[in-house]
Design an enzyme around this catalytic site. Structure first.
Site, mmCIF file in Angstrom:
data_model
loop_
_atom_site.group_PDB
_atom_site.id
_atom_site.type_symbol
_atom_site.label_atom_id
_atom_site.label_comp_id
_atom_site.label_asym_id
_atom_site.label_seq_id
_atom_site.Cartn_x
_atom_site.Cartn_y
_atom_site.Cartn_z
ATOM 1 C CG ASP A 61 36.624 62.916 85.586
ATOM 2 O OD1 ASP A 61 35.563 62.294 85.322
ATOM 3 O OD2 ASP A 61 37.762 62.491 85.288
ATOM 4 C CB SER A 141 22.429 56.108 74.423
ATOM 5 O OG SER A 141 22.383 55.395 73.216
ATOM 6 C CE1 TYR A 156 27.020 54.933 76.137
ATOM 7 C CE2 TYR A 156 25.527 53.981 74.528
ATOM 8 C CZ TYR A 156 26.002 55.080 75.203
ATOM 9 O OH TYR A 156 25.467 56.314 74.969
#
Length: 158
Positions: A61, A141, A156
């Protein structure tokens, strides 16, 4: 000029976020796959059996530094030098800053910023120790380049 991945045959490539989406697609062509969802990694490895190369599923993780450190130790002990790191892990918790959940924000920062940074640090340490002139690729992104007019992205894009 023809580009080929053949020069990477026998080399170790590490992909974070490899259990789904873009990370899984990238991992299909490479070697060590890190993700928090072991069952999806195992399914991916099974689907790729018999193909050139070998996918090694490693549960990690990337929001947890100890998981990343353990994964890179395991890679060094069992696979050797890291030649490529592709940071593809990412998360988005939709919501507004005005009523957002700080634990969701913390998770976004742990995965998208700290996890990427820690994995990069560990890959560079491995490469330096083993004399490898490797490659590191960060997948991000388009929202990191220009904030889209989409509601609910909160921190974000940052």
């Amino acid at each position: 000029m023809t580009l080929s991945l053949d020069r990477w045959i026998g080399m170790v490539a590490v992909v974070t976020g490899a259990s789904s989406s873009m990370g899984a697609a990238i991992a299909e062509e490479l070697v060590a796959a890190l993700a928090r969802r072991q069952e999806q990694l195992d399914e991916l490895a099974k689907r790729l059996e018999g193909r050139k190369g070998k996918l090694v599923p490693i549960k990690a993780d990337v929001s947890k530094e100890e998981d990343i450190l353990n994964a890179f130790r395991w890679i060094d002990d069992h696979l050797g030098s890291v030649h490529i790191l592709i940071n593809s892990a990412g998360t988005l918790h939709e919501g507004f800053l005005s009523d957002g959940d700080s634990e969701c924000w913390n998770n976004t920062l742990r995965v998208n910023v700290l996890g990427l940074s820690i994995a990069t640090r560990e890959a560079i340490k491995n490469m330096k120790t083993n004399g490898v002139n490797g490659h590191i690729i960060h997948i991000n992104s388009v929202a990191g380049h220009r904030v889209p007019n989409i509601q609910g992205l909160n921190l974000y894009p940052a």
